[in-house]
Design a protein around this motif. Structure first.
Motif, PDB file in Angstrom:
ATOM      1  N   VAL A   1       0.819  -1.221   0.000  1.00 18.47           N
ATOM      2  CA  VAL A   1       0.000   0.000   0.000  1.00 18.47           C
ATOM      3  C   VAL A   1       0.848   1.265   0.000  1.00 18.47           C
ATOM      4  CG1 VAL A   1      -1.707   1.349   1.290  1.00 18.47           C
ATOM      5  CG2 VAL A   1      -1.996  -1.124   1.023  1.00 18.47           C
ATOM      6  N   PRO A   2       1.859   1.385   0.875  1.00 15.26           N
ATOM      7  CA  PRO A   2       2.664   2.627   0.845  1.00 15.26           C
ATOM      8  C   PRO A   2       3.312   2.865  -0.513  1.00 15.26           C
ATOM      9  CG  PRO A   2       3.096   1.388   2.843  1.00 15.26           C
ATOM     10  CD  PRO A   2       2.285   0.499   1.970  1.00 15.26           C
ATOM     11  N   PHE A   3       3.815   1.800  -1.145  1.00 13.90           N
ATOM     12  CA  PHE A   3       4.437   1.962  -2.458  1.00 13.90           C
ATOM     13  C   PHE A   3       3.422   2.412  -3.497  1.00 13.90           C
ATOM     14  CE2 PHE A   3       7.551  -0.904  -0.491  1.00 13.90           C
ATOM     15  CZ  PHE A   3       8.714  -0.216  -0.780  1.00 13.90           C
ATOM     16  N   ALA A   4       2.204   1.855  -3.426  1.00  8.83           N
ATOM     17  CA  ALA A   4       1.170   2.244  -4.376  1.00  8.83           C
ATOM     18  C   ALA A   4       0.821   3.717  -4.206  1.00  8.83           C
ATOM     19  CB  ALA A   4      -0.077   1.372  -4.178  1.00  8.83           C
ATOM     20  N   VAL A   5       0.726   4.141  -2.933  1.00  8.04           N
ATOM     21  CA  VAL A   5       0.423   5.557  -2.669  1.00  8.04           C
ATOM     22  C   VAL A   5       1.535   6.445  -3.187  1.00  8.04           C
ATOM     23  CG1 VAL A   5       0.053   7.271  -0.858  1.00  8.04           C
ATOM     24  CG2 VAL A   5      -1.041   5.030  -0.687  1.00  8.04           C
ATOM     25  N   LEU A   6       2.761   6.039  -2.936  1.00  6.68           N
ATOM     26  CA  LEU A   6       3.896   6.837  -3.398  1.00  6.68           C
ATOM     27  C   LEU A   6       3.951   6.904  -4.918  1.00  6.68           C
ATOM     28  CD1 LEU A   6       6.679   5.688  -0.902  1.00  6.68           C
ATOM     29  CD2 LEU A   6       5.540   7.907  -0.989  1.00  6.68           C
ATOM     30  N   ARG A   7       3.606   5.775  -5.576  1.00  5.34           N
ATOM     31  CA  ARG A   7       3.595   5.782  -7.032  1.00  5.34           C
ATOM     32  C   ARG A   7       2.548   6.761  -7.570  1.00  5.34           C
ATOM     33  NH1 ARG A   7       4.773   0.119  -6.423  1.00  5.34           N
ATOM     34  NH2 ARG A   7       2.566  -0.433  -6.522  1.00  5.34           N
ATOM     35  N   LEU A   8       1.372   6.754  -6.936  1.00  8.79           N
ATOM     36  CA  LEU A   8       0.328   7.701  -7.343  1.00  8.79           C
ATOM     37  C   LEU A   8       0.782   9.140  -7.115  1.00  8.79           C
ATOM     38  CD1 LEU A   8      -2.891   5.926  -5.988  1.00  8.79           C
ATOM     39  CD2 LEU A   8      -2.201   6.210  -8.372  1.00  8.79           C
ATOM     40  N   GLN A   9       1.423   9.362  -5.965  1.00  4.37           N
ATOM     41  CA  GLN A   9       1.905  10.718  -5.677  1.00  4.37           C
ATOM     42  C   GLN A   9       2.971  11.159  -6.682  1.00  4.37           C
ATOM     43  OE1 GLN A   9       3.194  10.470  -1.604  1.00  4.37           O
ATOM     44  NE2 GLN A   9       1.137  10.857  -0.777  1.00  4.37           N
ATOM     45  N   TYR A  10       3.858  10.224  -7.066  1.00  2.00           N
ATOM     46  CA  TYR A  10       4.898  10.584  -8.039  1.00  2.00           C
ATOM     47  C   TYR A  10       4.278  10.899  -9.403  1.00  2.00           C
ATOM     48  CZ  TYR A  10       8.841  10.275 -11.181  1.00  2.00           C
ATOM     49  OH  TYR A  10       9.772  10.553 -12.155  1.00  2.00           O
ATOM     50  N   ARG A  11       3.291  10.079  -9.805  1.00  4.10           N
ATOM     51  CA  ARG A  11       2.633  10.347 -11.095  1.00  4.10           C
ATOM     52  C   ARG A  11       1.949  11.721 -11.063  1.00  4.10           C
ATOM     53  NH1 ARG A  11       1.618   4.612 -10.842  1.00  4.10           N
ATOM     54  NH2 ARG A  11       2.642   3.580 -12.616  1.00  4.10           N
ATOM     55  N   ALA A  12       1.354  12.055  -9.914  1.00  2.35           N
ATOM     56  CA  ALA A  12       0.715  13.366  -9.800  1.00  2.35           C
ATOM     57  C   ALA A  12       1.758  14.482  -9.841  1.00  2.35           C
ATOM     58  CB  ALA A  12      -0.092  13.439  -8.502  1.00  2.35           C
TER      59      ALA A  12
ATOM     60  N   LEU B   1      13.034   2.567  -6.810  1.00  2.00           N
ATOM     61  CA  LEU B   1      12.756   2.724  -5.387  1.00  2.00           C
ATOM     62  C   LEU B   1      11.333   2.297  -5.034  1.00  2.00           C
ATOM     63  CD1 LEU B   1      14.473   6.163  -4.645  1.00  2.00           C
ATOM     64  CD2 LEU B   1      15.230   3.900  -3.892  1.00  2.00           C
ATOM     65  N   LEU B   2      10.385   2.600  -5.914  1.00  2.00           N
ATOM     66  CA  LEU B   2       8.977   2.323  -5.631  1.00  2.00           C
ATOM     67  C   LEU B   2       8.501   0.996  -6.221  1.00  2.00           C
ATOM     68  CD1 LEU B   2       7.445   5.880  -6.151  1.00  2.00           C
ATOM     69  CD2 LEU B   2       8.307   4.840  -4.053  1.00  2.00           C
ATOM     70  N   ASN B   3       9.434   0.209  -6.751  1.00  2.00           N
ATOM     71  CA  ASN B   3       9.069  -1.087  -7.337  1.00  2.00           C
ATOM     72  C   ASN B   3       8.034  -0.908  -8.453  1.00  2.00           C
ATOM     73  OD1 ASN B   3       9.165  -3.828  -7.730  1.00  2.00           O
ATOM     74  ND2 ASN B   3       7.638  -4.287  -6.142  1.00  2.00           N
ATOM     75  N   ALA B   4       8.332   0.065  -9.346  1.00  2.00           N
ATOM     76  CA  ALA B   4       7.432   0.367 -10.466  1.00  2.00           C
ATOM     77  C   ALA B   4       8.208   0.167 -11.764  1.00  2.00           C
ATOM     78  CB  ALA B   4       6.902   1.792 -10.371  1.00  2.00           C
ATOM     79  N   PRO B   5       8.195  -1.058 -12.290  1.00  2.00           N
ATOM     80  CA  PRO B   5       8.987  -1.324 -13.501  1.00  2.00           C
ATOM     81  C   PRO B   5       8.576  -0.467 -14.688  1.00  2.00           C
ATOM     82  CG  PRO B   5       8.260  -3.372 -12.462  1.00  2.00           C
ATOM     83  CD  PRO B   5       7.530  -2.270 -11.783  1.00  2.00           C
ATOM     84  N   ASP B   6       7.298  -0.146 -14.795  1.00  3.22           N
ATOM     85  CA  ASP B   6       6.866   0.644 -15.951  1.00  3.22           C
ATOM     86  C   ASP B   6       7.484   2.037 -15.933  1.00  3.22           C
ATOM     87  OD1 ASP B   6       5.421   1.198 -13.638  1.00  3.22           O
ATOM     88  OD2 ASP B   6       3.700   1.990 -14.764  1.00  3.22           O
ATOM     89  N   ILE B   7       7.557   2.631 -14.736  1.00  2.65           N
ATOM     90  CA  ILE B   7       8.187   3.967 -14.628  1.00  2.65           C
ATOM     91  C   ILE B   7       9.672   3.873 -14.928  1.00  2.65           C
ATOM     92  CG2 ILE B   7       8.719   5.850 -13.050  1.00  2.65           C
ATOM     93  CD1 ILE B   7       6.109   5.280 -11.603  1.00  2.65           C
ATOM     94  N   ALA B   8      10.325   2.843 -14.367  1.00  3.33           N
ATOM     95  CA  ALA B   8      11.767   2.692 -14.588  1.00  3.33           C
ATOM     96  C   ALA B   8      12.073   2.437 -16.059  1.00  3.33           C
ATOM     97  CB  ALA B   8      12.314   1.547 -13.732  1.00  3.33           C
TER      98      ALA B   8
END
Length: 226
Positions: A6-17, A57-64
């Motif tokens: 959950v924290p990673f998902a929230v952080l990913r949303l915050q980064y996209r924003a 850092l956020l375990n988001a392969p698509d962003i990386a």
């Protein structure tokens, strides 16, 4: 989804924003710049590096992966621009060197012509002087002296002609050497331009692959949502 995710998902949303303003800058300002503009390449490379770092850092392969593709594309275009600049510089240098060598060859040819004319003129003057001196001598020596003078003049003229031919051969050899060196630089410049074109094509393919991968992930997310 695990609770720990959950924290990673929230952080990913915050980064996209947080990245939305950067996308606006990219679309409204950076996109108007030339593909190989230094400012655009620096911006895209920095943005790509940021995506790679945050994605890892956020375990988001698509962003990386998106960041890696953007960084690779900007680096490839930067390299292509440098190769183009080097090729252009070498072409200009080859042209300048070729022109300088041509001017030097022309100068040598003119000097050879002047030397030949001077030598011929001096030979004629000396021959005339000998003729005048011979005319003052006894009548029985006039014919012999004249023959010797004519022979000497002929030998001098032949020597001058030989010197001219030798000089011309040296000048022609120098011109061929200059032309060959200039052609070699032009060929090298053409090779670098070809390499730059190939790199641009690779960069475009990377960009297309990144777009395809994003579309696949979008479809996968849509399918998962449905």
């Amino acid at each position: 989804m695990k609770i720990s995710d959950v924290p990673f998902a929230v952080l990913r949303l915050q980064y996209r924003a947080a990245r939305v303003p950067l996308q606006f800058v990219e679309q409204q300002l950076v996109a108007r710049l030339h593909n190989e503009s230094p400012a655009r390449l620096i911006y895209e490379r920095s943005l790509g590096a940021l995506d790679v770092t945050v994605g890892n850092l956020l375990n988001a392969p698509d962003i990386a992966e998106r960041g890696a593709a953007l960084a690779d594309r900007s680096e490839a275009l930067r390299l292509a621009a440098e190769l183009d600049a080097e090729a252009g510089a070498e072409v200009r240098e080859a042209g300048q060197e070729f022109k300088a060598r041509q001017e030097e060859a022309t100068k040598q040819r003119q000097n050879a012509q002047a030397t030949k004319q001077k030598t011929v003129q001096e030979s004629r003057q000396q021959a005339e002087a000998r003729k005048r001196d011979a005319a003052k001598n006894a009548a029985d020596r006039v014919t012999a002296v004249k023959e010797r003078v004519d022979k000497a003049a002929s030998q001098r003229t032949g020597a001058v002609e030989n010197a001219k031919q030798t000089e011309q051969a040296n000048i022609t050899k120098a011109e061929k050497t200059v032309t060959k060196a200039a052609q070699a630089k032009l060929d090298d410049a053409a090779d670098k331009r070809g390499e730059a074109t190939a790199i641009r094509k690779d960069a475009d393919r990377l960009d297309e692959l990144a777009d395809v991968e994003k579309e696949k992930r979008r479809q996968a997310r849509t399918a998962k949502t449905n």
